[in-house]
Design a protein around this motif. Structure first.
Motif, PDB file in Angstrom:
ATOM      1  N   LYS A 194       0.802  -1.216   0.000  1.00 35.33           N
ATOM      2  CA  LYS A 194       0.000   0.000   0.000  1.00 35.33           C
ATOM      3  C   LYS A 194       0.840   1.275   0.000  1.00 35.33           C
ATOM      4  O   LYS A 194       0.555   2.226  -0.734  1.00 35.33           O
ATOM      5  CB  LYS A 194      -0.931  -0.004   1.213  1.00 35.33           C
ATOM      6  N   GLU A 195       1.882   1.322   0.843  1.00 34.92           N
ATOM      7  CA  GLU A 195       2.672   2.560   0.940  1.00 34.92           C
ATOM      8  C   GLU A 195       3.344   2.898  -0.390  1.00 34.92           C
ATOM      9  O   GLU A 195       3.308   4.046  -0.843  1.00 34.92           O
ATOM     10  CB  GLU A 195       3.730   2.421   2.046  1.00 34.92           C
ATOM     11  N   LYS A 196       3.954   1.888  -1.029  1.00 35.59           N
ATOM     12  CA  LYS A 196       4.622   2.138  -2.309  1.00 35.59           C
ATOM     13  C   LYS A 196       3.601   2.510  -3.376  1.00 35.59           C
ATOM     14  O   LYS A 196       3.847   3.390  -4.219  1.00 35.59           O
ATOM     15  CB  LYS A 196       5.415   0.904  -2.741  1.00 35.59           C
ATOM     16  N   GLN A 197       2.447   1.857  -3.350  1.00 35.72           N
ATOM     17  CA  GLN A 197       1.406   2.173  -4.326  1.00 35.72           C
ATOM     18  C   GLN A 197       0.992   3.639  -4.199  1.00 35.72           C
ATOM     19  O   GLN A 197       0.825   4.334  -5.206  1.00 35.72           O
ATOM     20  CB  GLN A 197       0.190   1.259  -4.106  1.00 35.72           C
ATOM     21  N   GLN A 198       0.843   4.122  -2.987  1.00 36.84           N
ATOM     22  CA  GLN A 198       0.474   5.517  -2.773  1.00 36.84           C
ATOM     23  C   GLN A 198       1.570   6.460  -3.278  1.00 36.84           C
ATOM     24  O   GLN A 198       1.281   7.504  -3.866  1.00 36.84           O
ATOM     25  CB  GLN A 198       0.194   5.762  -1.287  1.00 36.84           C
ATOM     26  N   ASN A 199       2.819   6.077  -3.068  1.00 43.99           N
ATOM     27  CA  ASN A 199       3.930   6.892  -3.565  1.00 43.99           C
ATOM     28  C   ASN A 199       3.968   6.922  -5.086  1.00 43.99           C
ATOM     29  O   ASN A 199       4.313   7.944  -5.698  1.00 43.99           O
ATOM     30  CB  ASN A 199       5.250   6.372  -3.009  1.00 43.99           C
ATOM     31  N   LEU A 200       3.630   5.797  -5.710  1.00 44.56           N
ATOM     32  CA  LEU A 200       3.558   5.751  -7.179  1.00 44.56           C
ATOM     33  C   LEU A 200       2.464   6.683  -7.688  1.00 44.56           C
ATOM     34  O   LEU A 200       2.643   7.385  -8.691  1.00 44.56           O
ATOM     35  CB  LEU A 200       3.294   4.331  -7.657  1.00 44.56           C
ATOM     36  N   MET A 201       1.318   6.704  -7.003  1.00 49.64           N
ATOM     37  CA  MET A 201       0.222   7.578  -7.409  1.00 49.64           C
ATOM     38  C   MET A 201       0.629   9.048  -7.288  1.00 49.64           C
ATOM     39  O   MET A 201       0.356   9.856  -8.187  1.00 49.64           O
ATOM     40  CB  MET A 201      -1.026   7.304  -6.572  1.00 49.64           C
ATOM     41  N   VAL A 202       1.283   9.382  -6.190  1.00 48.87           N
ATOM     42  CA  VAL A 202       1.776  10.748  -6.017  1.00 48.87           C
ATOM     43  C   VAL A 202       2.756  11.103  -7.131  1.00 48.87           C
ATOM     44  O   VAL A 202       2.687  12.184  -7.734  1.00 48.87           O
ATOM     45  CB  VAL A 202       2.443  10.919  -4.635  1.00 48.87           C
ATOM     46  N   GLY A 203       3.669  10.170  -7.423  1.00 45.97           N
ATOM     47  CA  GLY A 203       4.631  10.391  -8.499  1.00 45.97           C
ATOM     48  C   GLY A 203       3.961  10.595  -9.842  1.00 45.97           C
ATOM     49  O   GLY A 203       4.380  11.446 -10.643  1.00 45.97           O
ATOM     50  N   TYR A 204       2.912   9.817 -10.098  1.00 48.60           N
ATOM     51  CA  TYR A 204       2.164   9.968 -11.353  1.00 48.60           C
ATOM     52  C   TYR A 204       1.611  11.382 -11.491  1.00 48.60           C
ATOM     53  O   TYR A 204       1.760  12.031 -12.528  1.00 48.60           O
ATOM     54  CB  TYR A 204       1.022   8.955 -11.412  1.00 48.60           C
ATOM     55  N   HIS A 205       0.961  11.894 -10.446  1.00 53.60           N
ATOM     56  CA  HIS A 205       0.366  13.228 -10.511  1.00 53.60           C
ATOM     57  C   HIS A 205       1.436  14.305 -10.680  1.00 53.60           C
ATOM     58  O   HIS A 205       1.240  15.263 -11.440  1.00 53.60           O
ATOM     59  CB  HIS A 205      -0.477  13.494  -9.273  1.00 53.60           C
ATOM     60  N   MET A 206       2.545  14.151 -10.018  1.00 59.87           N
ATOM     61  CA  MET A 206       3.627  15.119 -10.176  1.00 59.87           C
ATOM     62  C   MET A 206       4.149  15.111 -11.611  1.00 59.87           C
ATOM     63  O   MET A 206       4.421  16.166 -12.201  1.00 59.87           O
ATOM     64  CB  MET A 206       4.750  14.800  -9.187  1.00 59.87           C
ATOM     65  N   MET A 207       4.259  13.918 -12.191  1.00 58.69           N
ATOM     66  CA  MET A 207       4.764  13.792 -13.564  1.00 58.69           C
ATOM     67  C   MET A 207       3.787  14.383 -14.565  1.00 58.69           C
ATOM     68  O   MET A 207       4.183  15.069 -15.525  1.00 58.69           O
ATOM     69  CB  MET A 207       5.030  12.316 -13.869  1.00 58.69           C
TER      70      MET A 207
END
Length: 394
Positions: A194-207
């Motif tokens: 879950k934690e990494k998945q949330q970080n990936l989502m944050v990274g997606y929005h930043m990108m």
């Protein structure tokens, strides 16, 4: 819960309330809109071929207004997808300079055949997404890996790569795939937690924010983003703030507690809203039944086809679905898979594509699961519960 994750979710939920006005502002800035005409069926093309196209194939492609060259395009003949796509685009634009060509780039999946990706990953093995045990996270095929877009330098690489390719005069923009995998928690939670998945989502929005800022005014940005899913905010419409429009796939479905007709009706309503706001719609509809790879999200492969009466009825039904949704800058591609080497519809222009259509006389009218709509030269009757359509050409 990750603070950035919470903040982004709140912003996205708020954006649903005013996304229409915001989208209208961004749409007015598009410089690279494809040509559009109601004269005949407005067609989209989405394809891949790992070898060079023939002269006849280039002539065929030049008839379209909007083309996405998929992963692997020209990679065997020219050494990489980047080079193969540019060579194909150059050849097509020599015949029709007005058509718009999109470069395919996945937002997170490492599909291979990209020369620059291979070099980057060989120099930066930490750029691979890993699971909680430290092993590479993989697609259902057990071999295809992912980029870890939660890391700043990985996102920077992706954006710089896109910058180089879209700077080419023969490329008009970008096709972004696997957005839904990055946004729907279930896909990556099962792989990385879950934690990494949330970080990936944050990274997606930043990108995506950076993509829009750097490239949005000069490039056409079309994403595989609209999809009916219970956990997906506003069926993906909230995320259109990053893009100029949406590609549509997996439109016919049943699941998530909905019947086939309930799911399709919800999808039609969502696309209608987006098209009426002026978003570009590139609708991909499968003629044949999906094979295993399509079901697993690896590639949209389809069963082989024969041009008999059932084929004509099926094609009319798909075109009926498109026509009750379509507005200006909507395009359709009924297909049997994107690999043209195995396609039965490749190089074909069916009679329905050649007939006069004309402008719509109004929006589609819905009565239960039956839709009707009239164009200057065509009346459409569509029954999605019984999967039937009548295209009455005048």
């Amino acid at each position: 819960m990750n603070f950035k994750y919470c903040a982004i979710l709140l912003l996205l939920k708020a954006s649903v309330c005013f996304c229409e006005a915001q989208n209208q502002d961004s749409l007015s800035e598009i410089k690279n809109r494809p040509e559009f005409s109601w004269d005949k069926m407005p067609l989209y093309m989405h394809l891949r071929k790992n070898t060079a196209f023939t002269k006849d194939e280039i002539q065929y492609l030049a008839k379209f207004s909007l083309i996405t060259f998929e992963k692997t395009t020209g990679s065997r003949s020219f050494g990489s997808t980047e080079k193969g796509t540019i060579e194909a685009a150059k050849a097509v634009k020599a015949i029709n300079a007005k058509l718009k060509i999109l470069y395919y780039k996945n937002v997170v999946i490492n599909w291979g055949t990209y020369e620059e990706d291979e070099l980057f990953l060989s120099e930066h093995p930490d750029a691979y997404l890993t699971d909680e045990a430290g092993e590479k996270a993989l697609m259902p095929n057990g071999k295809t890996s992912f980029f870890d877009i939660s890391q700043d330098y990985v996102r920077d690489y992706w954006l710089n790569h896109v910058d180089k390719v879209t700077d080419n005069p023969f490329i008009d923009g970008l096709f972004l795939d696997a957005n839904i995998k990055a946004l729907v928690p279930s896909f990556f939670i099962s792989r990385v937690g879950k934690e990494k998945q949330q970080n990936l989502m944050v990274g997606y929005h930043m990108m995506m924010e950076e993509l829009k800022t750097r490239f949005g005014k000069d490039n056409l940005l079309i994403a595989n983003i609209i999809r009916v899913r219970p956990e997906f905010i506003d069926e993906g419409r909230a995320y259109l703030k990053y893009f100029n429009g949406s590609y549509i796939e997996a439109f016919e479905h049943e699941g998530f507690g909905m019947t086939y007709e309930e799911y399709l009706a919800k999808g039609i309503e969502t696309v209608q809203k987006s098209a009426r706001e002026g978003h570009i719609i590139a609708m991909s509809l499968g003629i044949g039944d999906a094979l295993k790879n399509a079901e697993e999200g690896i590639d949209d492969a389809r069963k082989s086809l024969s041009e008999d009466g059932d084929f004509t009825k099926r094609l009319d039904y798909l075109l009926g679905i498109f026509l009750v949704c379509a507005e200006k800058y909507s395009y359709v591609y009924p297909h049997d898979g994107y690999n043209v080497k195995t396609s039965a519809v490749w190089l074909k222009m069916f009679p329905q594509y050649k007939k006069k259509l004309g402008k719509p006389k109004g929006y589609a009218v819905r009565d239960g699961y039956i839709y009707t709509r009239s164009f200057e030269h065509l009346d459409v009757w569509l029954d999605i519960k019984n999967k039937k359509a009548k295209l009455n050409w005048k």
